[in-house]
Scaffold this active site. Structure first.
Site, PDB file in Angstrom:
ATOM      1  N   SER A  13       0.833  -1.207   0.000  1.00 29.94           N
ATOM      2  CA  SER A  13       0.000   0.000   0.000  1.00 29.94           C
ATOM      3  C   SER A  13       0.871   1.262   0.000  1.00 29.94           C
ATOM      4  CB  SER A  13      -0.953  -0.048   1.204  1.00 29.94           C
ATOM      5  OG  SER A  13      -1.980   0.891   1.077  1.00 29.94           O
ATOM      6  N   ASP A  62      -9.877  -5.108  -4.470  1.00 30.97           N
ATOM      7  CA  ASP A  62      -9.226  -4.279  -3.452  1.00 30.97           C
ATOM      8  C   ASP A  62     -10.180  -3.140  -3.124  1.00 30.97           C
ATOM      9  OD1 ASP A  62      -7.665  -2.383  -2.054  1.00 30.97           O
ATOM     10  OD2 ASP A  62      -5.833  -2.969  -3.108  1.00 30.97           O
ATOM     11  N   HIS A  93      -7.206  -6.067  -0.065  1.00 33.19           N
ATOM     12  CA  HIS A  93      -6.084  -5.126  -0.041  1.00 33.19           C
ATOM     13  C   HIS A  93      -4.875  -5.649   0.731  1.00 33.19           C
ATOM     14  CE1 HIS A  93      -3.940  -1.389  -0.291  1.00 33.19           C
ATOM     15  NE2 HIS A  93      -3.884  -1.288   1.028  1.00 33.19           N
TER      16      HIS A  93
END
Length: 259
Positions: free
Chosen positions: A93, A194, A224
């Site tokens: 991320s 996601d 995610h």
């Protein structure tokens, strides 16, 4: 404030190939700990730092910004460079954005990059509202725990301090401008479902980096936080094979195949 149990940084002294892992915004090393331990178990030197303002309470994060988070991983990269002959940088991320900036700025000191669901933009109305809203609203609902696998949870904040979110927005814009400076081999793994980061972010990374050795892998079974999800083993194995291909000393020791 004491660090939450499970959010502690992780380090392992292994061979002369090192890996720096960067966790995400409002998350903690817990989201990458199994990955770090897998790599350590195959003989690598591993560093998984806790970013400033993370792993305690969300109120602590609003006193920090992207400069603090980047400075932490920059220090860890330099320390690994003194210890190891080859260093790779991994990120999840926002940690993917940190990894990409390290690669852009450190050049040959980074041998390769692996990013999982990298975030490089703040999307939607929030992007336009943050500059003003941060002065009137302290926090918003958190972003953690987007995991398909039952019984698995991400240790992170249930609130997002808007001051820090604004800093992330500024950081992403900076990283976007530096992506063409990324030339190292890149492995990008992206979840097809996601709920935090849209596929446009991965597409943006792939379209703007200057790397010629690029692999994109789709993760069909995960959300995610894929490093704690159904596809975690694939992420671990593919990343180790990626290192083994680029760092011959790892292959000679047999660790790329677990032998």
């Amino acid at each position: 404030m004491p660090v939450l149990p499970g959010a502690e940084p992780y380090r392992h002294d292994g061979g002369d190939v090192g890996v720096l892992l960067c966790h995400g915004f409002t998350g903690s090393p817990q989201s990458l700990r199994p990955w770090a331990e897998y790599l350590a178990g195959h003989g690598l030197t591993v560093s998984l730092p806790l970013l400033p303002g993370h792993g305690t309470r969300w109120e602590d994060m609003q006193l920090t910004g992207w400069q603090d988070w980047y400075a932490e991983v920059d220090r860890e990269l330099r320390a690994l460079g003194e210890r190891c002959a080859r260093v790779f940088v991994f990120g999840l991320s926002m940690g993917g954005a940190l990894a990409l900036r390290l690669a852009a700025r450190h050049g040959a000191a980074v041998s390769g990059i692996v990013v999982v669901n990298p975030a490089v933009r703040v999307h939607g109305a929030a992007s336009y509202a943050l500059p003003l809203a941060r002065h009137f609203v302290r926090s918003a609902r958190g972003l953690t725990d987007d995991i398909a696998r039952p019984g698995h949870h991400e240790l992170g904040y249930d609130r997002v301090p808007l001051q820090s979110a604004y800093s992330v927005r500024r950081f992403f814009r900076l990283v976007d401008g530096e992506l063409p400076q990324v030339t190292q081999p890149l492995l990008l793994l992206r979840s097809t479902r996601d709920h935090v980061v849209p596929p446009a972010d991965s597409a943006r990374v792939l379209s703007r980096v200057s790397s010629t050795d690029v692999t994109e892998t789709l993760l069909e079974q995960s959300y995610h936080v894929a490093t704690l999800d159904h596809d975690a083993d694939r992420i671990f194995e593919d990343s180790l094979a990626f290192i083994g291909r680029l760092a011959p000393s790892l292959g000679k020791e047999g660790t790329a195949t677990g032998g």
